[in-house]
Scaffold this active site. Structure first.
Site, short mmCIF file in Angstrom:
data_model
loop_
_atom_site.label_atom_id
_atom_site.label_comp_id
_atom_site.label_asym_id
_atom_site.label_seq_id
_atom_site.Cartn_x
_atom_site.Cartn_y
_atom_site.Cartn_z
N GLU A 10 54.75 -15.59 50.65
CA GLU A 10 55.03 -16.55 49.59
C GLU A 10 56.54 -16.74 49.51
OE1 GLU A 10 54.08 -17.20 44.83
OE2 GLU A 10 53.53 -15.32 45.79
N ASN A 27 50.69 -0.38 66.85
CA ASN A 27 49.80 0.51 67.59
C ASN A 27 49.83 0.09 69.05
OD1 ASN A 27 48.66 2.14 65.38
ND2 ASN A 27 47.93 0.16 64.67
N GLU A 31 57.68 -2.15 56.20
CA GLU A 31 57.39 -1.30 57.37
C GLU A 31 56.44 -2.06 58.28
OE1 GLU A 31 54.74 2.62 58.52
OE2 GLU A 31 55.44 2.43 56.46
#
Length: 188
Positions: free
Chosen positions: A180, A111, A107
């Site tokens: 990673e 903002n 997700e």
């Protein structure tokens, strides 16, 4: 797999015999049956740049967008799907239901206004005070993935040959979050 009950009539399922055991690992309560680890959230400065990175460089698929203009933010839900999953994606409302039933969703939260602030950035969790560290992608070939990232001018935090931990890489997304990169058969 064996089960037992405790005093609350809650069946307890033993961890699989082949799983790893260490201090703190507990048996599994039957009350958690059906729980799915669905997503991890990262805040992003500019959703267009982040979506370009996660879809174009890492090959993820955008499954849902939730907009909350009254609260000043939007949410973008992405998954790394197989070819078969991409070809058989549901549509409409069923796609959103599909998204929230999956494992390993990313997700991205935007903002409003952060994209216009030149000096704005989020803490990546790897400097003091440390907290969040990274997400991880497993790839079929670490060498081919590194070549792909180089071709796309992806910033590396650590190349596979650097440091004492060989055969893993860390790249950075457009907000500086660490990712990673591992090849499963090299993780032995």
């Amino acid at each position: 797999m064996s089960t037992s009950s405790n005093n609350n009539n809650d069946a307890i399922i033993n961890q699989p015999a082949s799983s790893v055991s260490t201090d703190g690992v507990q048996s599994i309560s039957s009350k958690t049956t059906g729980f799915t680890f669905n997503h991890t959230m990262l805040r992003v400065k500019d959703p267009a740049k982040s979506l370009a990175f996660y879809t174009g460089v890492l090959g993820m698929t955008l499954l849902a967008v939730k907009k909350f203009p009254d609260m000043g933010f939007d949410l973008y839900f992405l998954a790394k799907l197989t070819e078969s999953e991409r070809e058989n994606l549901p549509t409409g409302d069923d796609l959103e239901i599909f998204a929230f039933r999956q494992r390993g969703i990313l997700e991205l939260t935007h903002n409003y206004g952060t994209e216009t602030k030149a000096d704005f950035s989020y803490h990546d969790g790897n400097q003091d005070p440390q907290g969040f560290g990274h997400i991880c992608f497993s790839v079929p070939s670490l060498n081919e993935a590194v070549a792909w990232f180089d071709k796309n001018d992806v910033e590396f935090k650590k190349r596979p040959e650097d440091g004492s931990m060989k055969n893993i890489a860390f790249i950075k997304d457009v907000d500086g979050y660490w990712i990673e990169i591992v090849q499963a058969d090299l993780m032995r």
